[in-house]
Design a protein around this motif. Structure first.
Motif, PDB file in Angstrom:
ATOM      1  N   GLY A  14     -45.459 -12.037   1.071  1.00 40.42           N
ATOM      2  CA  GLY A  14     -45.158 -12.108   2.491  1.00 40.42           C
ATOM      3  C   GLY A  14     -44.257 -13.282   2.795  1.00 40.42           C
ATOM      4  N   ILE A  15     -43.752 -13.284   4.025  1.00 41.80           N
ATOM      5  CA  ILE A  15     -42.930 -14.378   4.519  1.00 41.80           C
ATOM      6  C   ILE A  15     -43.573 -14.845   5.811  1.00 41.80           C
ATOM      7  N   TYR A  16     -43.793 -16.152   5.912  1.00 42.64           N
ATOM      8  CA  TYR A  16     -44.495 -16.700   7.066  1.00 42.64           C
ATOM      9  C   TYR A  16     -43.684 -17.818   7.695  1.00 42.64           C
ATOM     10  N   ASN A  17     -43.717 -17.881   9.016  1.00 42.75           N
ATOM     11  CA  ASN A  17     -43.092 -18.976   9.743  1.00 42.75           C
ATOM     12  C   ASN A  17     -44.205 -19.919  10.169  1.00 42.75           C
ATOM     13  N   ILE A  18     -44.313 -21.039   9.494  1.00 44.42           N
ATOM     14  CA  ILE A  18     -45.398 -21.990   9.738  1.00 44.42           C
ATOM     15  C   ILE A  18     -44.872 -23.102  10.643  1.00 44.42           C
ATOM     16  N   PHE A  23     -40.064 -21.533   7.396  1.00 41.54           N
ATOM     17  CA  PHE A  23     -40.426 -20.337   6.635  1.00 41.54           C
ATOM     18  C   PHE A  23     -40.924 -20.690   5.242  1.00 41.54           C
ATOM     19  N   GLU A  26     -44.488 -16.179   0.112  1.00 41.85           N
ATOM     20  CA  GLU A  26     -45.649 -16.026  -0.760  1.00 41.85           C
ATOM     21  C   GLU A  26     -45.246 -15.134  -1.934  1.00 41.85           C
ATOM     22  N   THR A  33     -51.293 -16.881  -6.473  1.00 42.95           N
ATOM     23  CA  THR A  33     -50.331 -16.815  -5.387  1.00 42.95           C
ATOM     24  C   THR A  33     -49.737 -18.200  -5.174  1.00 42.95           C
ATOM     25  N   LEU A  35     -46.768 -20.503  -2.790  1.00 41.12           N
ATOM     26  CA  LEU A  35     -45.939 -20.571  -1.597  1.00 41.12           C
ATOM     27  C   LEU A  35     -44.710 -21.418  -1.911  1.00 41.12           C
ATOM     28  N   ASP A  37     -41.044 -22.975  -0.125  1.00 35.39           N
ATOM     29  CA  ASP A  37     -40.162 -23.117   1.030  1.00 35.39           C
ATOM     30  C   ASP A  37     -38.767 -22.680   0.581  1.00 35.39           C
TER      31      ASP A  37
END
Length: 75
Positions: A14-18, A23, A26, A33, A35, A37
């Protein structure tokens, strides 16, 4: 820091905007898993290409991050 095997099969989780981080991507490898940047993803792509490995999953994720960026900048 643990060395990540760049030859392992990779799946995009997945791609997450934290908030505060931007961004992150994952990536799933075996039962683990990770993460990344944008900068870490770029480094991984370069390293894989230099060693002759396929970086298609990482390149797709980077392209998606680059496409999402301007949309979220106006929020």
């Amino acid at each position: 820091m643990t060395e990540i095997d760049i030859s392992a099969k990779v799946e995009l989780g997945g791609i997450y905007n934290i908030p505060g981080e931007g961004f992150v991507v994952e990536l799933q490898m075996s039962d683990t898993t990770y993460l990344f940047d944008k900068q870490g993803l770029q480094h991984r792509i370069i390293e894989k290409k230099q060693k002759g490995y396929d970086a298609a999953v990482e390149e797709t994720a980077l392209a998606q991050i680059n496409n999402f960026g301007p949309v979220f900048d106006i929020w």
